[in-house]
Enzyme design. Structure first.
Site, short mmCIF file in Angstrom:
data_model
loop_
_atom_site.label_atom_id
_atom_site.label_comp_id
_atom_site.label_asym_id
_atom_site.label_seq_id
_atom_site.Cartn_x
_atom_site.Cartn_y
_atom_site.Cartn_z
N TYR A 100 0.81 -1.22 0.00
CA TYR A 100 0.00 0.00 0.00
C TYR A 100 0.85 1.28 0.00
CZ TYR A 100 -4.10 -2.81 0.15
OH TYR A 100 -5.08 -3.71 -0.22
N ARG A 111 1.69 1.84 -3.58
CA ARG A 111 0.55 2.30 -4.38
C ARG A 111 0.18 3.73 -4.03
NH1 ARG A 111 -4.03 -1.85 -3.65
NH2 ARG A 111 -5.12 -0.49 -5.11
N HIS A 166 -14.53 1.06 -1.30
CA HIS A 166 -13.44 0.19 -0.86
C HIS A 166 -12.35 0.96 -0.16
CE1 HIS A 166 -14.68 -3.10 -3.97
NE2 HIS A 166 -15.46 -3.07 -2.91
N CYS A 172 -7.04 3.28 12.54
CA CYS A 172 -6.31 2.79 13.73
C CYS A 172 -6.96 1.50 14.22
CB CYS A 172 -6.35 3.83 14.85
SG CYS A 172 -5.50 3.26 16.36
N GLY A 224 -14.55 0.94 -16.45
CA GLY A 224 -13.22 0.44 -16.09
C GLY A 224 -13.20 -0.57 -14.98
N SER A 247 -13.65 -4.87 -14.03
CA SER A 247 -13.74 -6.23 -14.60
C SER A 247 -14.97 -6.95 -14.07
CB SER A 247 -12.48 -7.03 -14.23
OG SER A 247 -12.33 -7.06 -12.81
N ASN A 300 -15.85 0.32 -21.15
CA ASN A 300 -14.71 -0.47 -20.71
C ASN A 300 -13.78 -0.77 -21.89
OD1 ASN A 300 -13.86 -1.65 -18.13
ND2 ASN A 300 -13.84 -3.58 -19.25
C1 BV8 Z 1 -17.90 -8.37 1.25
C2 BV8 Z 1 -9.62 -2.32 -2.06
C3 BV8 Z 1 -19.44 -8.98 2.97
C4 BV8 Z 1 -8.26 -2.69 -1.64
C5 BV8 Z 1 -10.67 -4.26 -3.12
C6 BV8 Z 1 -18.08 -15.63 -3.95
C7 BV8 Z 1 -19.09 -15.05 -4.69
C8 BV8 Z 1 -19.42 -13.70 -4.51
C9 BV8 Z 1 -18.72 -12.94 -3.59
C10 BV8 Z 1 -17.70 -13.52 -2.87
C11 BV8 Z 1 -17.39 -14.87 -3.04
N1 BV8 Z 1 -16.35 -15.15 -2.20
C12 BV8 Z 1 -16.03 -14.04 -1.52
C13 BV8 Z 1 -16.85 -13.06 -1.90
C14 BV8 Z 1 -16.88 -11.70 -1.43
C15 BV8 Z 1 -15.73 -10.90 -2.02
C16 BV8 Z 1 -15.60 -11.09 -3.52
O1 BV8 Z 1 -16.34 -10.50 -4.28
N2 BV8 Z 1 -14.60 -11.92 -3.92
C17 BV8 Z 1 -14.36 -12.14 -5.33
C18 BV8 Z 1 -12.88 -12.42 -5.54
C19 BV8 Z 1 -15.24 -13.33 -5.78
N3 BV8 Z 1 -16.04 -9.53 -1.73
C20 BV8 Z 1 -15.67 -9.01 -0.55
O2 BV8 Z 1 -15.02 -9.59 0.29
C21 BV8 Z 1 -16.19 -7.60 -0.29
N4 BV8 Z 1 -16.84 -7.60 1.00
O3 BV8 Z 1 -18.37 -9.14 0.45
O4 BV8 Z 1 -18.37 -8.18 2.56
C22 BV8 Z 1 -20.71 -8.47 2.39
C23 BV8 Z 1 -21.71 -9.37 2.10
C24 BV8 Z 1 -22.88 -8.91 1.55
C25 BV8 Z 1 -23.07 -7.55 1.30
C26 BV8 Z 1 -22.07 -6.69 1.60
C27 BV8 Z 1 -20.87 -7.13 2.13
C28 BV8 Z 1 -15.05 -6.60 -0.22
C29 BV8 Z 1 -14.26 -6.64 -1.50
C30 BV8 Z 1 -13.31 -5.45 -1.53
C31 BV8 Z 1 -11.88 -5.91 -1.77
N5 BV8 Z 1 -11.04 -4.73 -1.95
N6 BV8 Z 1 -9.99 -3.11 -3.24
C32 BV8 Z 1 -7.25 -2.38 -2.71
O5 BV8 Z 1 -7.53 -1.61 -3.63
O6 BV8 Z 1 -6.14 -2.94 -2.59
S1 BV8 Z 1 -11.07 -5.12 -4.50
C33 BV8 Z 1 -10.31 -4.45 -5.89
O7 BV8 Z 1 -10.40 -5.36 -6.96
C34 BV8 Z 1 -11.01 -3.24 -6.46
O8 BV8 Z 1 -11.46 -2.39 -5.43
C35 BV8 Z 1 -12.12 -3.78 -7.28
O9 BV8 Z 1 -13.30 -3.94 -6.51
C36 BV8 Z 1 -11.65 -5.17 -7.62
C37 BV8 Z 1 -11.51 -5.41 -9.11
O10 BV8 Z 1 -10.77 -4.42 -9.60
P1 BV8 Z 1 -11.24 -3.52 -10.86
O11 BV8 Z 1 -11.39 -2.15 -10.33
O12 BV8 Z 1 -12.38 -4.09 -11.61
O13 BV8 Z 1 -9.93 -3.63 -11.70
P2 BV8 Z 1 -9.42 -4.86 -12.56
O14 BV8 Z 1 -7.94 -4.71 -12.68
O15 BV8 Z 1 -10.00 -6.16 -12.03
O16 BV8 Z 1 -10.10 -4.59 -13.97
C38 BV8 Z 1 -9.75 -3.43 -14.68
C39 BV8 Z 1 -10.79 -3.27 -15.78
O17 BV8 Z 1 -10.50 -2.06 -16.46
C40 BV8 Z 1 -10.72 -4.38 -16.80
O18 BV8 Z 1 -12.06 -4.76 -17.15
C41 BV8 Z 1 -10.02 -3.74 -18.00
O19 BV8 Z 1 -10.52 -4.25 -19.23
C42 BV8 Z 1 -10.42 -2.31 -17.86
N7 BV8 Z 1 -9.44 -1.35 -18.37
C43 BV8 Z 1 -8.07 -1.45 -18.36
N8 BV8 Z 1 -7.54 -0.35 -18.94
C44 BV8 Z 1 -8.59 0.45 -19.29
C45 BV8 Z 1 -9.79 -0.18 -18.92
N9 BV8 Z 1 -10.99 0.36 -19.18
C46 BV8 Z 1 -11.03 1.57 -19.78
N10 BV8 Z 1 -9.91 2.24 -20.15
C47 BV8 Z 1 -8.68 1.71 -19.92
N11 BV8 Z 1 -7.59 2.39 -20.32
#
Ligand code: BV8
Length: 224
Positions: free
Chosen positions: A52, A55, A105, A113, A171, A173, A197
């Site tokens: 972090y 980043r 997020h 803290c 933007g 996934s 996207n």
């Molecule tokens: C929760 C902060 C309880 C930290 C992040 C099974 C099924 C469903 C859900 C779950 C499951 N098992 C576990 C879960 C829950 C879990 C989850 O979803 N897991 C996934 C892996 C399956 N979720 C959680 O734990 C969340 N909390 O569920 O709490 C709850 C229950 C019910 C109701 C409420 C709460 C908390 C998740 C938060 C995690 N923290 N970030 C940090 O930043 O380090 S996640 C992080 O990755 C991001 O915040 C974002 O959410 C996620 C994906 O990132 P993206 O932003 O989409 O970026 P990515 O690189 O993936 O994609 C980029 C996209 O941009 C691509 O599509 C690409 O094509 C495009 N792109 C690239 N360049 C460009 C572009 N587009 C346009 N122009 C460009 N130039």
């Protein structure tokens, strides 16, 4: 016309902030899911702080791009009928002039803290374990929502999704919930939906309209 925009790492990619997919989901050989979790932080706090701190430094060097600026213009036009819900922890929306931004997020430039729960602005490295400004304990962590933790302001987000006429996802996934499910809530309550996207995402099929291309091109075109 009430508009809700969900943004992900892709909107900041052209500002030089790497997306999660670009990093191939890895950090120093660790899977992001292992670094961005409370368990990962408890197991190896220094690695998580390095992740972090790096980043935060990179985000501070980045500049908003035309996509961030176009959304700030849209907020000027729509005022309280406009809301950005971002998954991003950078501050590029705010530095582009957006004010109505929900960081569901968390925020790289805030520290939480673990001892007293205080959340405070923090832009320096945390690996040196600086004292909490509130309680003095050296228990600060990045104020970001890790996997398994509850995202911020879900009630406010839900209310905006239920009321909006237009929902846009930019933007992202669409792989992380509950954010990836927002398009279904908006659709259920009668909103039109659009995805802007670079490429197809996991949730592309759920949108009424899809425009592919780099955010710095397709977002200003959409806003105009
Ligand atoms: C929760 C902060 C309880 C930290 C992040 C099974 C099924 C469903 C859900 C779950 C499951 N098992 C576990 C879960 C829950 C879990 C989850 O979803 N897991 C996934 C892996 C399956 N979720 C959680 O734990 C969340 N909390 O569920 O709490 C709850 C229950 C019910 C109701 C409420 C709460 C908390 C998740 C938060 C995690 N923290 N970030 C940090 O930043 O380090 S996640 C992080 O990755 C991001 O915040 C974002 O959410 C996620 C994906 O990132 P993206 O932003 O989409 O970026 P990515 O690189 O993936 O994609 C980029 C996209 O941009 C691509 O599509 C690409 O094509 C495009 N792109 C690239 N360049 C460009 C572009 N587009 C346009 N122009 C460009 N130039």
């Amino acid at each position: 016309m009430r508009v809700v925009v969900l943004t992900g790492a892709g909107i900041s990619a052209e500002s030089g902030v790497p997306t999660f997919r670009d990093a191939g989901g890895l950090w120093e050989g660790h899977r992001v899911e292992d670094v961005a979790t409370p368990e990962g932080f408890a197991r190896d706090p220094d690695t998580v702080h390095r992740f972090y701190d790096a980043r935060r430094r990179a985000a501070a060097q980045a500049e908003p791009n035309p996509a961030h600026l176009a959304l700030a213009r849209l907020e000027q036009l729509l005022g309280d009928d406009f809301l950005i819900v971002t998954q991003n922890v950078d501050d590029l929306h705010e530095r582009a002039g957006s004010e109505r931004v929900v960081h569901m997020h968390g925020d790289l430039f805030m520290a939480l803290c673990e001892s007293c729960g205080d959340r405070s602005p923090h832009s320096a490295d945390l690996i040196e374990r600086p004292p909490c400004p509130n309680c003095g304990e050296r228990m600060l962590r990045p104020d970001v929502v890790w996997f398994g933790e509850m995202p911020y302001e879900l009630d406010r987000i839900d209310e905006a999704l239920v009321r909006c006429d237009l929902f846009a996802a930019i933007g992202t996934s669409g792989g992380v919930y509950p954010a990836a499910g927002f398009v279904m809530v908006a659709t259920e309550f009668g909103a039109r939906t659009i995805e802007l996207n670079l490429a197809a995402s996991e949730i592309t099929p759920l949108f009424d309209e899809v425009r592919h291309g780099p955010a710095s091109i397709v977002v200003p075109e959409w806003v105009e």
